[in-house]
Each structure stands twice: as structure tokens, then as C-alpha cells.
Design an enzyme around this catalytic site. Structure first.
Site, PDB file in Angstrom:
ATOM      1  N   THR A 167       0.842  -1.202   0.000  1.00  0.00           N
ATOM      2  CA  THR A 167       0.000   0.000   0.000  1.00  0.00           C
ATOM      3  C   THR A 167       0.874   1.247   0.000  1.00  0.00           C
ATOM      4  O   THR A 167       2.007   1.208   0.474  1.00  0.00           O
ATOM      5  CB  THR A 167      -0.858  -0.045   1.284  1.00  0.00           C
ATOM      6  N   VAL A 196     -12.978  -4.970   1.553  1.00  0.00           N
ATOM      7  CA  VAL A 196     -12.357  -3.653   1.770  1.00  0.00           C
ATOM      8  C   VAL A 196     -11.561  -3.733   3.055  1.00  0.00           C
ATOM      9  O   VAL A 196     -12.072  -4.203   4.077  1.00  0.00           O
ATOM     10  CB  VAL A 196     -13.428  -2.542   1.865  1.00  0.00           C
ATOM     11  N   GLY A 197     -10.312  -3.288   2.996  1.00  0.00           N
ATOM     12  CA  GLY A 197      -9.456  -3.331   4.183  1.00  0.00           C
ATOM     13  C   GLY A 197      -9.482  -2.021   4.941  1.00  0.00           C
ATOM     14  O   GLY A 197     -10.413  -1.212   4.829  1.00  0.00           O
ATOM     15  N   ASP A 198      -8.432  -1.809   5.705  1.00  0.00           N
ATOM     16  CA  ASP A 198      -8.337  -0.601   6.546  1.00  0.00           C
ATOM     17  C   ASP A 198      -8.105   0.673   5.743  1.00  0.00           C
ATOM     18  O   ASP A 198      -8.497   1.772   6.156  1.00  0.00           O
ATOM     19  CB  ASP A 198      -7.156  -0.744   7.509  1.00  0.00           C
ATOM     20  N   THR A 218      -0.068   0.909   6.827  1.00  0.00           N
ATOM     21  CA  THR A 218       0.056  -0.197   5.880  1.00  0.00           C
ATOM     22  C   THR A 218       0.188  -1.487   6.669  1.00  0.00           C
ATOM     23  O   THR A 218       0.682  -1.478   7.794  1.00  0.00           O
ATOM     24  CB  THR A 218       1.267  -0.016   4.961  1.00  0.00           C
ATOM     25  N   GLY A 221      -4.867  -5.426   6.877  1.00  0.00           N
ATOM     26  CA  GLY A 221      -5.984  -4.507   7.095  1.00  0.00           C
ATOM     27  C   GLY A 221      -6.958  -4.931   8.174  1.00  0.00           C
ATOM     28  O   GLY A 221      -7.440  -4.101   8.957  1.00  0.00           O
TER      29      GLY A 221
END
Ligand code: ASP
Length: 320
Positions: A167, A196-198, A218, A221
Site C-alpha cells: 500500500t 475492503v481493508g483498513d 500499511t 488490514g
């Protein structure tokens, strides 16, 4: 106020053969952002310019060259946040946007909402003059091959040139003291479609508050979400700065200048937040931050993290 800029290209087990490209990507991102900031440009323009460079560089997991999901498609997420207003623009599950950070900025500036996903986000892009690309344009040969091997065998880090995450992020303060933070990602490889991650979640993968600082995270997530890592780090910045710097200097004016105390505090906070991630979730990751005075902080518990910042003398420091 003196401008400041810090960027990252992900915390992961970066293989030796990717180190040069990571250095170069971070340096070019700093150049893009700093050329604006040093010329009186805004922190918003600077983080956007820096992230576009990182999204376009396939060694990182954002924009072109992102990891593929289980269906073999790129799905990107991004966010940009204004530290003065606490307003964010976030987008997720994009399959047809070349530079997701540009769309996140459009949401920040031109949308009544703070987050749009999937088809709705892409429709908003089209309606606001951001061209949609062919999903295939986001797929690099290396990631297509990694996905092919994963789908024949099973998902494994080894199939992805030894890494899983990369990321990108940037935090900037401009000459007017405006603070912005941004994060952009292709998420984790072989993720379920729609995951969907963090990264695009306010407070998780990114946070900015002009009264404390700005953070971009990063790492894994699902773990970063559990400790709301970017907001946690921002809160720590505020508390530690008040405890260690302000009260120290008011107690003893012959002590070290508050600048160096704040600089130490920024690094301390970065380490504490990553320590918390490991302690509470046993996961790996990293973050970059700027405190509200522009002092950089960075930490990671992975073998490597790609990052860079503009030092006090204006020189560019990049590390992998
Ligand atoms: N945090 C990102 C995600 O989970 C991945 C990364 O940082 O590399 O989507």
C-alpha cells in the site's frame, strides 16, 4: 510555516530485487510533492501528486500493478483527509479508475458524502470528469502471473515475488500549516471480491487532525481496523506531545528545545502504535506520520518498509 512531506510504499517482506524500484518510487513521489510544496503549493496537491507517482509504479500495491482479487481483477481503495476540517474523501472496490487518489480527492471536494464504493463511485468519477479505464489496464504481467500460479496451487506469498503488501501513503503540511494525509491500495492479494481493508477507512488506514498530526498505515488490514490504528496514533501524538513536550518546556526552560522533544515524540508514537498492533492483534504492518509541527515518524514490524521524507535541510531521505 516550513512545509513537510513523508511518503511510504508499504511494509512487507520486500525482496532484494525490488529495493531499487522502491527507493526510486519513494524518491519520485517526494520530488512530485516537494516541487509543489516548496513553491507555495498546497498539502492537498502535494499528497495527491505523490500518491499518483506511487500508484503508477507497479512495484507498489496501488493503482496499476495492484494485487488481483480471487476473480483475477484489480480492486482499489483510497482516501484523502483534511486535518483542518476532519473531512475525508474515500473510495473503495474500484475496478476502472487509473488513479484512485484522484477520485478520493473529488469525493473530498465535490461530494456530500465521505465514502463511495464500486459502481456508485465509478459513476461519480464519470460524472465529475474522471475517465474510467479498462479493468485490464490496471493489471501488470507480474501480478497476472502471480494470480495464475495462486489459482493453480493455492495463494502463497512466494507466488507474489515474496511479498503480499505494498500500500502507498503520504502526509504533507504546507506553508500555511494545512495538513493532509492520504492512503491508496489494491488491498491484499487473492482477496474475496468486495473485500475492503483498513486503507480507505477513516481512522484505520488514514487520519489527519491539524491539532495533532496526520498518519497513513500499511499492513494487514483486518488487524489495523481492530485497533483503529491511524486515529490511535493521532491520539497518542496529542497526548504524548502534551505530556512530554509542552509540560517539560514549561517546567524547565533550560531543557532541550521543544523541537527535538517533539521530533523524538513523533518517532516514539509511531513505534508505540506499531507495538500495539503486534501486541493486540499479533499482526504485522507499519505507518508514517507527521506531527502538527511537521516532525516525521515512521515504524514497522515487518522485515522492511519503503518510505521517504524531506529532511530539515531539504534533502530527500528514502529507506527500504
Ligand atoms: N492495508 C492494506 C489492506 O489490508 C494492505 C497493505 O497495507 O499493504 O488492504
Amino acid at each position: 510555516m516550513k512545509p513537510s512531506l513523508i511518503v511510504h510504499g508499504g511494509a512487507w517482506d520486500i525482496p532484494d530485487e525490488a529495493v531499487v524500484a522502491c527507493h526510486s518510487g519513494c524518491r519520485r513521489a517526494l520530488e512530485a510533492g516537494w516541487s509543489l510544496l516548496s513553491d507555495g503549493g498546497t498539502a492537498l496537491d502535494a499528497v495527491e501528486a505523490a500518491i499518483v507517482v506511487l500508484e503508477d509504479e507497479p512495484v507498489f500495491d496501488a493503482g496499476f500493478g495492484s494485487h488481483l482479487n480471487l476473480d483475477g481483477r484489480v480492486e482499489c481503495d483510497a482516501i484523502v483527509m483534511n486535518g483542518a476540517t476532519l473531512r475525508a474523501g474515500a473510495v473503495a472496490a474500484l475496478q476502472r479508475v487509473q488513479n484512485p487518489i484522484r477520485l478520493a480527492r473529488a469525493v473530498l471536494e465535490r461530494c456530500p458524502h465521505m465514502m463511495l464504493v464500486a459502481e456508485g463511485a465509478e459513476r461519480f468519477a464519470r460524472d465529475h470528469g474522471i475517465a474510467l479505464c479498462d479493468p485490464a489496464d490496471l493489471v501488470s504481467d507480474a501480478e497476472r502471473e502471480a494470480w495464475r500460479v495462486c489459482s493453480q496451487d493455492k495463494h502463497a506469498t512466494a507466488h507474489h515475488r515474496g511479498h503480499e503488501q505494498g500500500t502507498v501513503g503520504a502526509v504533507a503540511i504546507d506553508a500555511h500549516g494545512k495538513l493532509f494525509a492520504a492512503t491508496s491500495t489494491g488491498g491484499t492479494c487473492c482477496k474475496l471480491p468486495g473485500r475492503v481493508g483498513d486503507s480507505p477507512l477513516i481512522g484505520c488506514g488514514c487520519y489527519a487532525d491539524s491539532t495533532a498530526g496526520g498518519v497513513s498505515c500499511t499492513g494487514y488490514g483486518e488487524a489495523i481496523m481492530k485497533i483503529v490504528m491511524a486515529k490511535t496514533a493521532t491520539d497518542l501524538l496529542r497526548t504524548c506531545h502534551a505530556t512530554f513536550c509542552v509540560s517539560d518546556s514549561s517546567r524547565d526552560s533550560s531543557g532541550p528545545p521543544s523541537h527535538s522533544c517533539a521530533a523524538d515524540t513523533a518517532m516514539h508514537v509511531a513505534r508505540e502504535a506499531v507495538h500495539l498492533l503486534g501486541k493486540r492483534t499479533q499482526a504485522t504492518g507499519g505507518l508514517i506520520l507527521l506531527d502538527c509541527e511537521g516532525n516525521p515518524g515512521f515504524a514497522f514490524n515487518t522485515p522492511r518498509m519503503a518510505y521517504g521524507y524531506v529532511a530539515g535541510d531539504g534533502s530527500f531521505v528514502t529507506r527500504v
